[in-house]
Design an enzyme around this catalytic site. Structure first.
Site, mmCIF file in Angstrom:
data_model
loop_
_atom_site.group_PDB
_atom_site.id
_atom_site.type_symbol
_atom_site.label_atom_id
_atom_site.label_comp_id
_atom_site.label_asym_id
_atom_site.label_seq_id
_atom_site.Cartn_x
_atom_site.Cartn_y
_atom_site.Cartn_z
ATOM 1 N N HIS A 1 0.837 -1.203 0.000
ATOM 2 C CA HIS A 1 0.000 0.000 0.000
ATOM 3 C C HIS A 1 0.874 1.256 0.000
ATOM 4 C CE1 HIS A 1 -3.951 -1.952 1.249
ATOM 5 N NE2 HIS A 1 -3.086 -2.942 1.189
ATOM 6 N N ASP B 1 -6.420 5.643 1.526
ATOM 7 C CA ASP B 1 -6.493 4.222 1.181
ATOM 8 C C ASP B 1 -7.962 3.811 1.277
ATOM 9 O OD1 ASP B 1 -6.183 1.364 1.203
ATOM 10 O OD2 ASP B 1 -4.084 1.717 1.720
#
Ligand code: UDP
Length: 482
Positions: free
Chosen positions: A22, A120
């Site tokens: 990520h 995110d």
């Protein structure tokens, strides 16, 4: 009279989940946006930041942008805590409360008004919170578009009876309720969270719910490109009119940097490292000594662990294939703990044609002329890196979107083979020899076509290039918070 001061550049806060894959892709996005003149605040976990400072070149890269800064948050665990793959869940409430506090401070700071937050997409609490603060949120999902779409179709899969998967079910049963992907997915290709008989299972509820909630964000960014995942992307677009497919980000960044490099004869930029592990470059010297296209590169990403049985089967399968191999065995690769050492009777063969390192410079390895194929866990970053490098894959998917990604490799793009669910030495041997031997030309040609499409998408006039320009323009047109 002095001329009026130019307005400050738009200020974007970027907030990833604290995991290698990520942070890696969101840092690439941050660099792309900083490169286009936006002001960036990147919220990073203390643990990840500490490791990036030790093992990557982020310090040098980001000080080049005076308007870029990191804001560091703790996840509540000490730096030396051996974080397990599920520590995100155990530290979730702590991270949530500390981030909300920080966002409030950032948004109310008069000197850097906030234009938007790119969060995110798995951390959807940011959408509500930023909404209360009057700041738009753009969600960024680091998984494949196809997996995102499968999560999105979760209610439809339940309604149609495709889910739950019953205990004694034929896992090859075709799943028909994921629109656009009817001829691709079988039960065994659904995201790993779907493999539970109980629909009230916490993870099964959590991940699709977060995905459905993303529709409340102002827009959605995916690290993919239109030609790679057309069927899923066109379905997603019907729910997210503001969709920006701007990937593969790692390569898009290089493409922009070289197009703006001072002279056409300047060397191409080297891959920007966002590695949180110490890179062992000895594998590059080893690869330099191997014949062209003779090596299979083996890596299962940054968090996947193997049990002792599977480890042993991979050792035997790789050695029995007779091929040369470069295997990344992280210090924490073995699920039960311990080293996952080479079985005694294989030592000689491994020394002859194998190289084992704790962490490799993966992008560089995949582009090396000695590497013919990639045995991967099908993490989305690894898959994209292999696509860009034009390398066929053997897939051993373990969790989350990996089950879907490996199906794309074998069935939709036809650039490799999927071992899914069966790990024994004969299968490993057969699959490795499939991509390195009998079907090598077929897979290499298809992988070459895919790499060409990726290059086109990221070149001026290509879809990802245009979508990134559109994203930047849209951010510039947003009104800052104060
Ligand atoms: N990676 C690396 N060296 C290694 C193994 C992995 O640089 O030895 C990088 C790889 O290039 C990719 C990331 O780690 O960018 C792994 O991300 P992915 O999404 O593939 O898998 P995850 O680690 O999230 O399961």
């Amino acid at each position: 009279m002095d001329p009026p001061l130019a307005p400050p550049p738009p200020h974007v806060i970027i907030f990833p989940l604290a995991a290698q894959g990520h942070v890696n892709s969101m840092l690439k996005l941050a660099e792309l946006l900083a490169h286009s003149g936006l002001r960036i605040t990147f919220i990073n976990s203390e643990y990840i930041h500490h490791r990036l400072l030790r093992h990557a070149d982020i310090q040098a890269r980001f000080t080049a942008f005076p308007d870029f800064r990191f804001k560091i948050i703790s996840d509540g665990l000490p730096l030396d805590h051996p974080r397990s793959s599920d520590h995100f869940m155990t530290t979730f409430s702590y991270v949530k409360s500390i981030t909300m506090q920080l966002l409030e401070e950032l948004v109310s700071a008069p000197d850097r008004p906030v234009t938007c937050i790119i969060a995110d997409g798995i951390l959807t609490f940011t959408i509500d919170f930023a909404g209360d603060l009057g700041v738009p949120v753009v969600a960024f999902r680091t998984i494949s578009a196809s997996c995102f779409w499968a999560y999105f179709c979760f209610p439809r899969m339940v309604e149609s009876g495709d889910l739950p998967i019953k205990g004694d079910e034929d896992m090859d049963r075709v799943v028909t309720s994921v629109k656009g992907m009817e001829d691709i997915l079988r039960c065994r290709d659904l995201p790993s969270f779907c493999r539970v008989a109980d629909l009230s299972d916490w993870t099964l509820q959590y991940v699709p719910t977060q995905t459905l909630q993303t529709t409340r964000a102002r827009a959605l960014i995916l690290n993919s490109f239109d030609q790679l995942e057309g069927p899923a992307i066109s379905q997603i677009r019907t729910h997210f009119p503001n969709l920006y497919t701007i990937g593969p980000l790692h390569s898009h960044l290089k493409s922009r940097l070289s197009s703006s490099s001072p002279s056409p004869s300047s060397p191409p930029p080297s891959p920007a490292s966002n590695s949180i592990w110490e890179v062992d470059r000895s594998c590059i010297s080893w690869l330099d000594k191997q014949p062209p296209k003779s090596v299979i590169y083996v890596s299962f990403g940054s968090i996947t662990t193997l049990n002792r049985h599977d480890f042993t089967e991979f050792w035997y399968g790789l050695v029995n294939s007779g091929r040369r191999f470069l295997w990344v065995v992280r210090p924490d690769s073995l699920a039960e703990g311990g080293s996952g050492a080479v079985p005694e009777e294989l030592r000689e063969a491994v020394a002859e044609r194998g190289c084992v390192v704790g962490w490799a410079p993966q992008e560089e390895v995949l582009h090396h002329g000695a590497v013919a194929a990639f045995l991967t866990h099908s993490g989305w970053n690894s898959t994209l890196e292999s696509v860009v490098a034009g390398k066929p894959m053997v897939c051993w998917p373990c969790l989350a979107d990996q089950q879907v990604n490996s199906r794309l490799v074998s069935h939709a793009w036809k650039v490799g083979l999927d071992m899914k669910d069966v790990c024994d030495r004969e299968v490993v041997e057969r699959m490795v020899n499939g991509v390195m031997g009998e079907r090598q030309e077929e897979f290499a040609a298809a992988a070459g076509d895919l790499a060409r499409m990726a290059r086109e998408a990221m070149s001026e006039g290509g879809s990802s290039w245009g979508n990134l320009d559109r994203l930047i323009e849209d951010i510039r047109s947003m009104k800052p918070s104060s």
